[in-house]
Design an enzyme around this catalytic site. Sequence first.
Site, mmCIF file in Angstrom:
data_model
loop_
_atom_site.group_PDB
_atom_site.id
_atom_site.type_symbol
_atom_site.label_atom_id
_atom_site.label_comp_id
_atom_site.label_asym_id
_atom_site.label_seq_id
_atom_site.Cartn_x
_atom_site.Cartn_y
_atom_site.Cartn_z
ATOM 1 N N LYS A 148 -12.736 12.725 -35.920
ATOM 2 C CA LYS A 148 -12.551 13.716 -35.071
ATOM 3 C C LYS A 148 -10.948 14.216 -34.777
ATOM 4 O O LYS A 148 -10.854 13.014 -33.846
ATOM 5 C CB LYS A 148 -13.967 13.962 -34.426
ATOM 6 N N HIS A 178 -18.586 9.226 -33.884
ATOM 7 C CA HIS A 178 -18.875 7.402 -33.600
ATOM 8 C C HIS A 178 -20.266 8.019 -32.625
ATOM 9 O O HIS A 178 -20.980 6.138 -32.297
ATOM 10 C CB HIS A 178 -17.902 7.056 -32.283
ATOM 11 N N GLU A 216 -20.246 12.841 -18.235
ATOM 12 C CA GLU A 216 -19.019 11.483 -17.946
ATOM 13 C C GLU A 216 -18.842 11.948 -16.415
ATOM 14 O O GLU A 216 -18.515 12.504 -16.370
ATOM 15 C CB GLU A 216 -18.876 11.651 -19.790
ATOM 16 N N HIS A 240 -20.969 15.382 -31.566
ATOM 17 C CA HIS A 240 -22.026 14.416 -30.751
ATOM 18 C C HIS A 240 -23.386 15.141 -30.969
ATOM 19 O O HIS A 240 -24.698 14.478 -30.947
ATOM 20 C CB HIS A 240 -21.411 13.455 -30.048
ATOM 21 N N LYS A 340 -17.634 16.941 -18.098
ATOM 22 C CA LYS A 340 -16.610 15.555 -17.639
ATOM 23 C C LYS A 340 -16.688 15.538 -16.030
ATOM 24 O O LYS A 340 -17.510 16.620 -15.748
ATOM 25 C CB LYS A 340 -15.608 15.743 -18.292
HETATM 26 C C1 BG6 Z 1 -15.206 11.419 -27.865
HETATM 27 C C2 BG6 Z 1 -15.095 12.685 -27.125
HETATM 28 O O1 BG6 Z 1 -15.570 12.420 -28.653
HETATM 29 O O2 BG6 Z 1 -16.167 10.914 -27.307
HETATM 30 C C3 BG6 Z 1 -14.870 12.356 -25.740
HETATM 31 O O3 BG6 Z 1 -13.336 13.033 -27.599
HETATM 32 C C4 BG6 Z 1 -15.264 11.526 -25.252
HETATM 33 O O4 BG6 Z 1 -14.108 13.166 -24.493
HETATM 34 C C5 BG6 Z 1 -16.405 11.093 -25.974
HETATM 35 O O5 BG6 Z 1 -15.534 10.951 -23.833
HETATM 36 C C6 BG6 Z 1 -17.464 10.332 -25.131
HETATM 37 O O6 BG6 Z 1 -17.663 8.740 -25.822
HETATM 38 P P1 BG6 Z 1 -18.760 8.261 -25.454
HETATM 39 O O7 BG6 Z 1 -19.130 6.662 -26.238
HETATM 40 O O8 BG6 Z 1 -18.084 6.947 -24.663
HETATM 41 O O9 BG6 Z 1 -19.817 8.630 -25.283
#
Ligand code: BG6
Length: 491
Positions: A148, A178, A216, A240, A340
């Site tokens: 992405k 992911h 986050e 996501h 965030k």
């Molecule tokens: C990424 C985003 O795809 O996922 C980020 O670009 C984000 O901004 C991240 O922080 C979050 O991933 P995870 O696995 O830490 O929840």
Amino acid sequence: MPQQPAPRPTDLVVFGGTGDLSMRKLLPALYLLDRDGHLDRDTRVVAVSRDGLTDADLRDKASSAVRGHKAVQVVEPEVLRRFLGRLSHVTVDVGGDASGWADLAAALAPGRDRVFYLAVPPMISGAICRGLQDADLVTPESRVVMEKPLGRDLASAQAVNDEVGAVFDESRVYRIDHYLGKETVQNLLVLRFANVFLEPLWNSRWIDHVQITAAETVGVGGRRGYYDSSGAMRDMVQNHLLQLLCLTAMEPPASYDRDAVRDEKLKVLQSLRPITETKVAEHTVRGQYTRGTVQGDEVLGYLDEAGGPPTSDTETFVALRAEVANWRWAGVPFYLRTGKRMAHDRSEIVIRFRDVPHTIFPGAAAPGAGSLVISLQPDEGIHLTMLAKAPGAGALRLRPVPLELSFADTFATRSPEAYERLLMDVLAGDSTLFMRRDEVEAAWRWVDPIIEAWNSLGTVPETYPAGSSGPAGAQRLIGRTGSTWHEEEQA
Ligand code: BG6
């Protein structure tokens, strides 16, 4: 789930191989796969960049990246030595002269599987694929992995998909989200489709609403430039959160087969009720963090983060109310929320069941009763809250009590990182946990009109202090149906 076949000797070529993603995620994940016996003895990793690094430079960088990764914990020197021995660097100037492509050709061995991993901005994906084709490096079995962002709207996603599709058949394209590699996300399918007791309740008759949160504590850090052109809607919701919604809402697939699963997810995306300009103010909230304190540390506001202008309407928070307009889910709100610089790291799916149709314990209902929480982060687990009688001989009182399943405690084994799982699947040629072209495009088809409506109405994000639970609008959004966010219910 199907057994992974034995690993095959593979040349894994990572474009953007010295970049942030490669160092933070891919190389540590490959080290762990090597340690756990998931890489064939002859598998090689070729990092491609314009950096002009020597192999020794790359190995130094990779060694620090592996040592610094939290999942690695104890570095095994023998494994690290073997892993670094697999790495080499090739300088390619995509779109530049052909010498780099010839060097890359020389680094690949005939007769081995080839995986080309595009850890690069999407606008150069097409040029890389053409370069690979012109240099005659694409074999019929080659696979390509796309990271992405997969476009910034439907039109750009289609353009990238066309360019990559001109070289690689769709069955050879692995689009990463992911979140699909996270252990609990896969467990959601097992929970729903390997147990008999949930499915009869999994519909609008028994479920009041669903909350999907990815909060986050981190800010945008060094990614202000990227973020200003993206925002939380494109960065987190389009991919996501919508993937989590799909897995929560989809019908049972006929098998755990890549197209059977992806067909069902696609139907969910196609059933999402459009959020039109007239509805956007009522159904969505945008936020942007200002200076504040996160877990004891004073942090900057979004506009003070380096790498962007002092004014910006980019959202760092989104909450929205989605509806899956089909028979199973009619009238059930799906609240999606991501931000965030929130107070806590918390990613979870909350299924809020309806109250019983008739209570024989009037006045005893307790808030927080009747929910199933699938927790992705920070602790993976499943928590079911149900009502029990509070002990005692006085008046009968009901209390919500948790039934907890912690994966860490139950299985006492390390869960693989999302990237380990996904890289293993790519190497094994299994694309079940990757997104198909039509899924990605369907997600943009739903998201684009929301962003367009924000733009045409001149919506400005509501501010929220870093370290808070987001803007007040998010409480109003969920409050309209008389509900509250899960963490407030617990407070
Ligand atoms: C990424 C985003 O795809 O996922 C980020 O670009 C984000 O901004 C991240 O922080 C979050 O991933 P995870 O696995 O830490 O929840």
